[in-house]
Design an enzyme around this catalytic site. Structure first.
Site, PDB file in Angstrom:
ATOM      1  N   ALA A 179      63.262 105.530  26.759  1.00 48.68           N
ATOM      2  CA  ALA A 179      64.256 104.442  26.043  1.00 48.68           C
ATOM      3  C   ALA A 179      65.422 104.112  27.048  1.00 48.68           C
ATOM      4  O   ALA A 179      65.813 103.057  26.898  1.00 48.68           O
ATOM      5  CB  ALA A 179      64.827 105.371  24.864  1.00 48.68           C
TER       6      ALA A 179
ATOM      7  N   LYS B 276      47.812 111.943  24.360  1.00 54.70           N
ATOM      8  CA  LYS B 276      48.573 112.309  25.621  1.00 54.70           C
ATOM      9  C   LYS B 276      49.608 113.369  25.646  1.00 54.70           C
ATOM     10  O   LYS B 276      49.861 114.101  26.601  1.00 54.70           O
ATOM     11  CB  LYS B 276      49.055 110.934  26.338  1.00 54.70           C
TER      12      LYS B 276
END
Length: 222
Positions: free
Chosen positions: A130, A181
């Site tokens: 982010a 993942k």
């Protein structure tokens, strides 16, 4: 932080945004200072383009594209006050994860709970932090939609000089890849903690990639 980064990216392209925020500290800081007091607080927003409110129905009523960036574990709680219909809206999931107890991805949840078709559902995802996206550092994001025109319309809103957009029709594969993942990352961390070397970790990574492909291909619903 991910929602904050995405909103900042949209603002780079001068998009007007309705933003549902439940945390009063964050809401007040955005309205008075143009900053998120809690996440990525060095990022400044143009308050003329931000309509921040704690009323989710006001956001839905005034928006055609709804970007869901709430953590999957709390999504149902975020939506509990929603009474506005979602008919005709396009729901874009920016959330990785499974809805607890329902064992569904975000798009599966919206499909089953709100009667939406995949023509009105999409995903934005990628290997991106982010803080780097918010600072316009080179990043790659994928927009997945079964409707190519919808995907392109959304991708253009996020594309900047540093945010490169790729397109896919594989909503299912991208959502489950984002979930799986995390499992492989945990396994990798365990391997490091147990003292295994690069050879084993390379095999673990390759085995994870093979398993991911096999899981998605064998359970693909479309």
């Amino acid at each position: 932080s991910w929602a904050t980064a995405l909103v900042h990216t949209l603002q780079r392209n001068r998009q007007n945004i309705w933003w549902h925020i439940r945390n009063q500290e964050i809401l007040e800081s955005l309205q008075s200072e143009g900053r998120n007091a809690k996440y990525l607080n060095d990022i400044e927003f143009d308050r003329n383009l931000i309509n921040a409110t704690d009323d989710i129905n006001e956001v839905v009523r005034n928006s055609d594209i709804l970007i869901v960036a709430a953590p999957s574990a709390y999504l149902k709680d975020f939506l509990k006050d929603l009474t506005e219909p979602l008919d005709g809206k396009f729901i874009l999931s920016a959330t990785k994860g499974i809805i607890p107890d329902d064992y569904k991805t975000i798009t599966e949840f919206f499909r089953d709970s709100y009667g939406l078709t995949y023509d009105h559902l999409g995903v934005i995802s990628g290997p991106s932090h982010a803080e780097e996206v918010s600072r316009n550092r080179l990043s790659y994001l994928t927009v997945a939609s079964t409707d190519e025109d919808n995907g392109r319309t959304i991708g253009e809103r996020f594309s900047t000089s540093a945010i490169q957009i790729r397109y896919s029709r594989d909503i299912y594969g991208i959502e489950y890849a984002g979930i799986l993942k995390n499992i492989y990352a945990l396994a990798g961390g365990l391997a490091v903690g147990l003292g295994y070397g690069d050879n084993f970790r390379a095999v673990l990574t390759a085995a994870g990639a093979q398993e991911m492909a096999r899981f998605i291909n064998e359970s693909y619903p479309f």
